[in-house]
Design a protein around this motif. Structure first.
Motif, short mmCIF file in Angstrom:
data_model
loop_
_atom_site.label_atom_id
_atom_site.label_comp_id
_atom_site.label_asym_id
_atom_site.label_seq_id
_atom_site.Cartn_x
_atom_site.Cartn_y
_atom_site.Cartn_z
N ASP A 10 0.83 -1.21 0.00
CA ASP A 10 0.00 0.00 0.00
C ASP A 10 0.87 1.26 0.00
N ARG A 11 1.93 1.26 0.82
CA ARG A 11 2.84 2.41 0.86
C ARG A 11 3.57 2.57 -0.46
N LEU A 12 4.02 1.47 -1.04
CA LEU A 12 4.71 1.51 -2.32
C LEU A 12 3.80 2.11 -3.40
N LYS A 13 2.59 1.64 -3.46
CA LYS A 13 1.64 2.15 -4.46
C LYS A 13 1.41 3.65 -4.27
N GLU A 14 1.22 4.08 -3.04
CA GLU A 14 1.00 5.50 -2.76
C GLU A 14 2.20 6.34 -3.19
N GLN A 15 3.39 5.85 -2.87
CA GLN A 15 4.60 6.58 -3.24
C GLN A 15 4.75 6.67 -4.76
N LEU A 16 4.50 5.57 -5.46
CA LEU A 16 4.61 5.56 -6.92
C LEU A 16 3.58 6.50 -7.56
N GLU A 17 2.38 6.54 -7.00
CA GLU A 17 1.35 7.43 -7.53
C GLU A 17 1.68 8.90 -7.29
N THR A 18 2.36 9.18 -6.19
CA THR A 18 2.74 10.55 -5.84
C THR A 18 3.93 11.03 -6.66
N ASP A 19 4.91 10.14 -6.86
CA ASP A 19 6.18 10.53 -7.48
C ASP A 19 6.17 10.55 -9.01
N ARG A 20 5.25 9.87 -9.64
CA ARG A 20 5.29 9.73 -11.09
C ARG A 20 3.92 9.83 -11.71
N THR A 21 3.93 10.07 -13.02
CA THR A 21 2.71 9.97 -13.80
C THR A 21 2.79 8.67 -14.60
N TRP A 22 1.66 8.10 -14.88
CA TRP A 22 1.62 6.80 -15.56
C TRP A 22 0.87 6.91 -16.87
N PRO A 23 1.26 6.11 -17.85
CA PRO A 23 2.33 5.11 -17.90
C PRO A 23 3.72 5.76 -17.87
N ASN A 24 4.70 4.94 -17.43
CA ASN A 24 6.07 5.42 -17.28
C ASN A 24 7.02 4.22 -17.19
N GLU A 25 8.31 4.50 -17.41
CA GLU A 25 9.34 3.47 -17.25
C GLU A 25 9.52 3.18 -15.76
N TYR A 26 9.80 1.91 -15.45
CA TYR A 26 10.07 1.52 -14.07
C TYR A 26 11.21 0.50 -14.09
N LEU A 27 12.10 0.61 -13.11
CA LEU A 27 13.23 -0.31 -13.01
C LEU A 27 13.01 -1.25 -11.83
N PHE A 28 12.77 -2.51 -12.14
CA PHE A 28 12.69 -3.56 -11.14
C PHE A 28 14.10 -4.09 -10.92
#
Length: 94
Positions: A10-28
């Motif tokens: 839940d925290r990860l999702k919230e942080q990703l939604e706050t920090d970026r706009t989607w769609p976007n590149e992501y590095l796993f």
């Protein structure tokens, strides 16, 4: 899934939604045991996604670092991918 794990996602999702706009590149980034079958399992999760996958073996070949750069559609898609990959025994995600 236990409460602590759910809270993490839940925290990860919230942080990703706050920090970026989607769609976007992501590095796993993952570390897996140096078993080629484990590496193949990670790669299979990104089939058909036009992912840029980089592998690096540890000096003693006990582990393999797997970096996957891929275009993701949403923060939820990233969380879902992490959950799907969590079934791979020995996988560590960063």
């Amino acid at each position: 899934m236990d409460t602590k794990t759910q809270e993490f996602y839940d925290r990860l999702k919230e942080q990703l939604e706050t920090d970026r706009t989607w769609p976007n590149e992501y590095l796993f980034k993952f570390i897996v045991p140096g078993d080629p079958k484990k590496v193949a399992q990670v790669e299979e999760h990104f089939d058909g996604m036009k992912a840029d996958i980089q592998l690096r073996n540890s000096s003693n070949n006990k582990f393999t670092s797997v970096s996957v750069k891929v275009r993701m559609q949403s923060a939820q898609a990233i969380v879902d991918k992490y959950i799907a990959l969590s079934t791979i025994e020995g996988l560590m995600a960063f």
